[in-house]
Design a protein around this motif. Structure first.
Motif, PDB file in Angstrom:
ATOM      1  N   ASP A 142      82.830  10.925  48.244  1.00  0.00           N
ATOM      2  CA  ASP A 142      83.239  12.054  49.084  1.00  0.00           C
ATOM      3  C   ASP A 142      82.458  11.945  50.390  1.00  0.00           C
ATOM      4  O   ASP A 142      81.435  12.595  50.578  1.00  0.00           O
ATOM      5  CB  ASP A 142      82.949  13.372  48.361  1.00  0.00           C
ATOM      6  CG  ASP A 142      83.412  14.579  49.166  1.00  0.00           C
ATOM      7  OD1 ASP A 142      84.264  14.407  50.062  1.00  0.00           O
ATOM      8  OD2 ASP A 142      82.906  15.693  48.911  1.00  0.00           O
ATOM      9  N   TYR A 185      91.416   6.600  52.774  1.00  0.00           N
ATOM     10  CA  TYR A 185      91.736   7.069  51.430  1.00  0.00           C
ATOM     11  C   TYR A 185      91.817   8.582  51.478  1.00  0.00           C
ATOM     12  O   TYR A 185      90.824   9.263  51.692  1.00  0.00           O
ATOM     13  CB  TYR A 185      90.664   6.614  50.435  1.00  0.00           C
ATOM     14  CG  TYR A 185      91.020   6.900  48.996  1.00  0.00           C
ATOM     15  CD1 TYR A 185      92.098   6.250  48.391  1.00  0.00           C
ATOM     16  CD2 TYR A 185      90.279   7.807  48.236  1.00  0.00           C
ATOM     17  CE1 TYR A 185      92.424   6.499  47.067  1.00  0.00           C
ATOM     18  CE2 TYR A 185      90.599   8.065  46.915  1.00  0.00           C
ATOM     19  CZ  TYR A 185      91.674   7.400  46.339  1.00  0.00           C
ATOM     20  OH  TYR A 185      92.000   7.646  45.018  1.00  0.00           O
ATOM     21  N   GLU A 186      93.040   9.100  51.334  1.00  0.00           N
ATOM     22  CA  GLU A 186      93.270  10.538  51.429  1.00  0.00           C
ATOM     23  C   GLU A 186      94.256  10.970  50.361  1.00  0.00           C
ATOM     24  O   GLU A 186      95.289  10.307  50.151  1.00  0.00           O
ATOM     25  CB  GLU A 186      93.836  10.900  52.812  1.00  0.00           C
ATOM     26  CG  GLU A 186      92.868  10.620  53.946  1.00  0.00           C
ATOM     27  CD  GLU A 186      93.473  10.878  55.323  1.00  0.00           C
ATOM     28  OE1 GLU A 186      94.662  11.226  55.400  1.00  0.00           O
ATOM     29  OE2 GLU A 186      92.745  10.708  56.323  1.00  0.00           O
ATOM     30  N   TYR A 187      93.930  12.072  49.678  1.00  0.00           N
ATOM     31  CA  TYR A 187      94.804  12.627  48.638  1.00  0.00           C
ATOM     32  C   TYR A 187      95.206  11.552  47.622  1.00  0.00           C
ATOM     33  O   TYR A 187      96.383  11.405  47.267  1.00  0.00           O
ATOM     34  CB  TYR A 187      96.046  13.270  49.263  1.00  0.00           C
ATOM     35  CG  TYR A 187      95.705  14.283  50.326  1.00  0.00           C
ATOM     36  CD1 TYR A 187      95.135  15.516  49.988  1.00  0.00           C
ATOM     37  CD2 TYR A 187      95.925  14.001  51.679  1.00  0.00           C
ATOM     38  CE1 TYR A 187      94.798  16.436  50.967  1.00  0.00           C
ATOM     39  CE2 TYR A 187      95.583  14.917  52.664  1.00  0.00           C
ATOM     40  CZ  TYR A 187      95.023  16.138  52.295  1.00  0.00           C
ATOM     41  OH  TYR A 187      94.683  17.050  53.269  1.00  0.00           O
ATOM     42  N   SER A 188      94.211  10.775  47.180  1.00  0.00           N
ATOM     43  CA  SER A 188      94.406   9.706  46.188  1.00  0.00           C
ATOM     44  C   SER A 188      95.371   8.624  46.651  1.00  0.00           C
ATOM     45  O   SER A 188      96.043   7.974  45.840  1.00  0.00           O
ATOM     46  CB  SER A 188      94.901  10.290  44.856  1.00  0.00           C
ATOM     47  OG  SER A 188      93.963  11.220  44.354  1.00  0.00           O
ATOM     48  N   ASN A 189      95.436   8.427  47.951  1.00  0.00           N
ATOM     49  CA  ASN A 189      96.357   7.434  48.500  1.00  0.00           C
ATOM     50  C   ASN A 189      95.636   6.565  49.535  1.00  0.00           C
ATOM     51  O   ASN A 189      94.924   7.066  50.393  1.00  0.00           O
ATOM     52  CB  ASN A 189      97.548   8.152  49.168  1.00  0.00           C
ATOM     53  CG  ASN A 189      98.560   7.179  49.725  1.00  0.00           C
ATOM     54  OD1 ASN A 189      99.057   6.326  49.013  1.00  0.00           O
ATOM     55  ND2 ASN A 189      98.853   7.304  50.999  1.00  0.00           N
TER      56      ASN A 189
END
Length: 196
Positions: A142, A185-189
């Motif tokens: 994070d 890497y954002e929203y598990s993507n």
């Protein structure tokens, strides 16, 4: 999360188009200038963590890139999983030299580049699996900005990991010495912001 990928600066072996991963070499004069240029590009980005290969050329690139940045506060984490492919007995040799010294093995390599293991080295599949393990750990972070100082092969394996774990895409990318690319890497993507 922004993940900046920095390939180490040029070495003598890069210039001579030699295969090398485990072999430890220093930056040449071009590589030193590339590291300085990368430092200028990255100077206004605040990193909380920097992941780095164990190889001297990556350590040297990081040191040169950040030598004039002042009191930078970031954690430096060495990780063997982002070392370059171990070419075993092919280390330090050009393709022509490998073909001459290891004709049988070179043919096997050409026929199955993913599964073939150079004598005393590692296969591309094993290489991918250790990079994949590293990326799985990166996904748990994070952080706002992290930097990964590594090798061309590792960066290409990261792209393969991002794009459905498809190793066949390895040859579809280029990564130049001393260049910075950005992935996110954002929203598990995962997605690629830019490649340089």
């Amino acid at each position: 999360m922004n993940i900046y990928l920095l390939r180490h600066g040029e070495t003598k072996e890069n210039k001579e188009k030699k295969y090398y991963g485990k072999l430890d070499s220093r930056l040449n004069s071009i590589g030193i200038n590339q590291a300085k240029k990368a430092g200028k590009y990255l100077k206004n980005i605040k990193f909380s963590k920097v992941y780095i290969s164990e190889r001297e050329r990556c350590k040297e690139t990081l040191k040169i890139a950040f030598e004039n940045k002042g009191n930078e506060e970031f954690e430096i984490i060495k990780d063997a999983r982002i070392n370059e492919l171990d070419f075993g007995e092919f280390e330090g040799k050009s393709y022509k030299e490998i073909k001459k010294s290891f004709p049988k093995e070179c043919t096997q390599w050409e026929d199955d580049w993913k599964g073939f293991t150079p004598p005393k080295g590692e296969s591309a599949v094993n290489f991918f699996n250790r990079v994949k393990s590293f990326m799985k750990d990166i996904e748990k972070l994070d952080e706002e900005n992290i930097l990964i100082v590594t090798h061309g092969g590792v960066i290409k394996m990261i792209y393969c990991y991002m794009l459905d774990r498809n190793l066949d895409l390895y040859w579809k990318f280029s990564t130049k010495n001393g260049r910075v690319s950005l992935i996110k890497y954002e929203y598990s993507n995962w997605f690629i912001d830019y490649i340089s």
